[in-house]
Design a protein around this motif. Structure first.
Motif, short mmCIF file in Angstrom:
data_model
loop_
_atom_site.label_atom_id
_atom_site.label_comp_id
_atom_site.label_asym_id
_atom_site.label_seq_id
_atom_site.Cartn_x
_atom_site.Cartn_y
_atom_site.Cartn_z
N GLY A 225 2.43 22.41 -52.88
CA GLY A 225 1.59 21.98 -53.98
C GLY A 225 2.07 20.64 -54.51
N ASP A 226 1.16 19.87 -55.08
CA ASP A 226 1.50 18.51 -55.52
C ASP A 226 2.55 18.51 -56.63
OD1 ASP A 226 -0.33 17.54 -53.70
OD2 ASP A 226 -1.94 17.31 -55.18
N THR A 227 2.42 19.42 -57.59
CA THR A 227 3.33 19.42 -58.73
C THR A 227 4.76 19.70 -58.30
OG1 THR A 227 1.55 20.10 -60.22
CG2 THR A 227 3.82 20.45 -60.98
N GLN A 228 4.95 20.71 -57.46
CA GLN A 228 6.29 21.06 -57.00
C GLN A 228 6.86 19.95 -56.11
OE1 GLN A 228 8.65 24.83 -54.89
NE2 GLN A 228 6.45 24.67 -54.66
N GLU A 229 6.02 19.32 -55.31
CA GLU A 229 6.48 18.21 -54.47
C GLU A 229 7.02 17.07 -55.31
OE1 GLU A 229 4.02 15.01 -52.01
OE2 GLU A 229 4.01 16.96 -50.99
N ARG A 230 6.28 16.69 -56.36
CA ARG A 230 6.75 15.62 -57.23
C ARG A 230 8.02 16.02 -57.96
NH1 ARG A 230 1.20 15.36 -58.45
NH2 ARG A 230 1.57 16.45 -60.42
N TRP A 231 8.09 17.28 -58.39
CA TRP A 231 9.29 17.78 -59.07
C TRP A 231 10.51 17.67 -58.18
CZ3 TRP A 231 12.05 22.02 -57.24
CH2 TRP A 231 13.07 22.50 -58.08
N LEU A 232 10.36 18.02 -56.90
CA LEU A 232 11.49 17.96 -55.96
C LEU A 232 11.96 16.52 -55.77
CD1 LEU A 232 13.39 19.19 -53.84
CD2 LEU A 232 11.51 19.02 -52.18
N ILE A 233 11.03 15.63 -55.49
CA ILE A 233 11.40 14.25 -55.22
C ILE A 233 11.95 13.56 -56.47
CG2 ILE A 233 10.50 12.00 -54.50
CD1 ILE A 233 8.57 13.58 -52.65
N TRP A 270 6.72 24.67 -41.76
CA TRP A 270 6.45 23.27 -42.09
C TRP A 270 5.77 22.54 -40.95
CZ3 TRP A 270 7.52 20.73 -46.77
CH2 TRP A 270 8.22 21.48 -47.73
N ASP A 271 5.90 23.02 -39.71
CA ASP A 271 5.18 22.42 -38.59
C ASP A 271 3.67 22.48 -38.78
OD1 ASP A 271 7.23 21.48 -36.95
OD2 ASP A 271 7.51 23.42 -35.98
N GLY A 272 3.20 23.48 -39.50
CA GLY A 272 1.77 23.58 -39.77
C GLY A 272 1.31 22.71 -40.92
N TYR A 273 2.27 22.02 -41.55
CA TYR A 273 2.00 21.14 -42.70
C TYR A 273 2.80 19.84 -42.53
CZ TYR A 273 0.54 25.67 -44.60
OH TYR A 273 -0.06 26.90 -44.79
N ARG A 279 6.11 13.66 -46.38
CA ARG A 279 6.24 13.18 -47.76
C ARG A 279 7.58 13.57 -48.35
NH1 ARG A 279 0.76 14.94 -47.86
NH2 ARG A 279 1.35 16.90 -48.88
N ILE A 280 8.03 14.77 -48.04
CA ILE A 280 9.33 15.22 -48.55
C ILE A 280 10.45 14.36 -47.99
CG2 ILE A 280 10.98 17.13 -48.53
CD1 ILE A 280 8.63 17.62 -50.41
N LEU A 281 10.43 14.11 -46.69
CA LEU A 281 11.49 13.32 -46.08
C LEU A 281 11.44 11.86 -46.54
CD1 LEU A 281 11.59 14.75 -42.44
CD2 LEU A 281 13.19 15.14 -44.32
N ALA A 282 10.24 11.33 -46.74
CA ALA A 282 10.13 9.98 -47.28
C ALA A 282 10.69 9.92 -48.69
CB ALA A 282 8.68 9.52 -47.26
N GLY A 283 10.45 10.97 -49.46
CA GLY A 283 11.00 11.02 -50.81
C GLY A 283 12.51 11.11 -50.82
N LYS A 308 15.67 15.24 -38.19
CA LYS A 308 15.53 13.87 -37.72
C LYS A 308 14.48 13.11 -38.52
CE LYS A 308 17.62 12.75 -34.69
NZ LYS A 308 19.02 12.31 -34.60
N LYS A 309 14.69 11.82 -38.65
CA LYS A 309 13.67 10.97 -39.28
C LYS A 309 12.39 11.01 -38.46
CE LYS A 309 12.80 6.25 -40.90
NZ LYS A 309 13.37 4.89 -41.07
N ASP A 310 12.54 11.04 -37.15
CA ASP A 310 11.40 11.13 -36.22
C ASP A 310 11.77 12.14 -35.16
OD1 ASP A 310 9.37 10.85 -34.41
OD2 ASP A 310 9.60 8.68 -34.11
#
Length: 405
Positions: A225-233, A270-273, A279-283, A308-310
Motif C-alpha cells: 500500500g502507498d501509505t506503508q511504502e512511504r512510511w518505510l522509506i 514480491w516477484d508478483g509485485y 520502489r522499496i529498493l530505490a528508496g 541485488k540491485k539488478d
C-alpha cells in the motif's frame, strides 16, 4: 531481565521472563533474535520451539502463520493423538470470532510454544493464515463478496490482537488494524515490521506460479500500500541505526523456478509485485541505508539470499541480504534437499543457501558483522527431535552479501 505472571480468578500462569530494549540512543554492541514462522498444529509437533526456549536470544520475531484457519481432526492430524483428543469444535474452518479465539486456545495449549513464550519476548506480524489463505486486502481466496469477507477479517484481526503481545495502538477498528510499526534496539538496529496482506493488490494472473507479464508488472500494483511504502522509506531517511532490519512475510528476492527462460515466479511474493519491490529498493538506496536485512517466513524452507540491485546482473551491487526461516511444523517433516533444490540453486545465483527441513533461524547483529544460523530438526511428526545448525553465514558492515561463517 524481568519476570512476570498473569492471574485471572483463581488461575495463575507459569512464570515468564522478558527484557526491555536499550535506550534509543544507546550504542549497543550486540543483539540476537530468533526468527520463526508457520506453525500448523495438525502437521507436526512444535519441537523447534522447545529448542528455541533454551536458546540464548534477546527476542523472537514471528513472521506470520501463527495459526491456520483449517479444520483440525480429533486426532490432531499428523500428531496422531488418541481419537477424540481434540474436541469436535475444531473440526471446521475458522470463520467467526469464536472460531478464531478457540483456535488460539488450542495452539497456545502446546507446551513447546508455551515454553518459548515464557522464555523470550515476541515481536509479531501476521501473514495470511491468521485470517484466510492468500487473501489480498479485501479479496478473499474464494472471491467471497467483499462485505462478507471483511466481517471475517474483522473477527480474525480482533482475535489476533487479543492473543498476541500487541499494544493499544494496534487495537483493531472493525476489519482494520495497523500492524506495521517501527522498533529500535539502541543505535544498533531499527526494525521496520511490515504488513504485506492488508493493503496489497490482488495477486496477478489468478495467483500461483506464473510467467511475469503486463498484469504483474503494472507499476500501479503494490504489496504494502502507498501509505506503508512511504512510511518505510521515510523511516530509512531518518534512521540512525547501523542495521536496518525489515521483518515481513513473503519472499523478497527474486526466485525463479527454472534455469531457462521464461521462468515462472510466485505471484503471491514480491516477484508478483516487482514495481513495488523496485520502489522499496530505490528508496533504500536514496536514503543511504548500507546494512539492509530482510527477514521472511511463509515458504516452509530456509533460504539465504543476496539482494541485488539488478537480479538480471549478478555483478550489480548487493544492496542487502534476506534470511528466510523455515516453518516450525507446516509441511510436515520436509527434507534437507527438496526435489527442486538443484533447479533453484542453478536458477538463482544470488541464492546462497536452501534447506527444506523444519526449524528456525537466529540472527546476531554486531558492530562489524551479522551472523545468521539456520537451525533444523529432522522430523516433526513425532516428538523429541534433536536440533542441528545446518549452515551459518555472515554479512559484513559496509560489505553486504552472505558468506559462509
Amino acid at each position: 531481565m524481568y519476570y512476570y505472571r498473569f492471574k485471572a480468578g483463581t488461575w495463575i500462569s507459569r512464570t515468564g521472563r522478558t527484557r526491555t530494549a536499550p535506550a534509543p540512543g544507546a550504542k549497543t554492541a550486540a543483539l540476537t533474535v530468533g526468527v520463526v514462522s508457520c506453525q500448523r498444529y495438525d502437521q507436526g509437533y512444535f519441537t523447534a520451539y522447545k529448542h528455541l526456549a533454551e536458546d540464548d536470544v534477546d527476542l523472537v520475531l514471528h513472521l506470520g502463520d501463527y495459526l491456520y484457519e483449517y479444520a483440525v481432526s480429533g486426532v490432531g492430524g499428523a500428531r496422531a493423538y488418541p481419537a477424540g483428543t481434540v474436541p469436535a469444535v475444531y473440526g471446521h474452518e475458522m470463520v467467526t470470532l469464536d472460531d478464531y479465539r478457540l483456535k488460539y486456545a488450542l495452539y497456545k495449549s502446546d507446551p513447546d510454544l508455551l515454553a518459548a513464550h515464557a522464555a523470550h519476548p515476541f515481536v509479531v506480524t501476521w501473514d495470511d493464515h491468521e485470517t484466510e489463505n492468500n487473501y489480498a486486502g479485501a479479496v478473499s481466496e474464494n472471491d467471497d463478496p467483499a462485505e462478507e469477507f471483511l466481517i471475517r477479517r474483522a473477527a480474525a484481526y480482533r482475535a489476533y490482537w487479543e492473543n498476541q503481545p500487541l499494544r493499544r495502538p494496534q487495537l483493531p477498528d472493525g476489519p482494520d488494524l495497523r500492524l506495521y510499526r517501527r522498533l529500535h534496539w539502541g543505535r544498533l538496529a531499527q526494525f521496520d515490521v511490515l504488513d504485506t496482506r492488508q493493503y496489497r493488490s490482488d495477486q496477478a494472473y489468478g495467483d500461483g506460479w506464473k510467467v511475469p507479464g503486463p498484469e504483474s508488472e503494472d507499476p500501479a500494483r503494490t504489496l504494502t500500500g502507498d501509505t506503508q511504502e512511504r512510511w518505510l522509506i521515510d523511516g530509512w531517511h531518518r534512521s540512525r541505526a547501523l542495521w536496518n532490519v525489515v521483518p515481513q512475510q513473503v519472499t523478497f528476492a527474486r526466485r525463479h523456478n527454472s534455469a531457462t527462460a521464461p521462468s515462472q515466479v510466485s505471484m503471491d511474493s514480491w516477484d508478483g509485485y516487482p514495481a513495488s519491490r523496485e520502489r522499496i529498493l530505490a528508496g533504500a538506496q536514496a536514503s543511504g541505508v548500507e546494512n539492509l536485512m530482510v527477514l521472511t517466513g511463509d515458504v516452509h524452507v530456509h533460504y539465504g539470499f543476496d539482494i541485488k540491485k539488478d537480479f538480471d546482473d549478478q555483478a550489480s551491487k548487493t544492496l542487502g541480504t534476506e534470511i528466510v526461516t523455515s516453518s516450525i511444523s507446516s509441511g510436515g517433516n520436509g527434507s534437507a534437499k527438496p526435489a527442486n533444490w538443484a533447479t533453484f540453486m542453478a536458477a538463482n545465483p544470488h541464492l546462497r543457501f536452501y534447506n527444506g527441513l523444519r526449524g528456525y533461524a537466529t540472527v546476531s547483529l554486531g558492530r562489524d558483522l551479522a551472523r545468521a544460523d539456520f537451525k533444523t530438526v529432522p522430523y516433526v511428526t513425532t516428538q523429541g527431535a534433536p536440533l542441528t545448525t545446518a549452515a551459518s553465514f555472515v554479512t559484513e558492515v559496509g560489505d553486504q552479501g552472505l558468506k559462509p561463517a
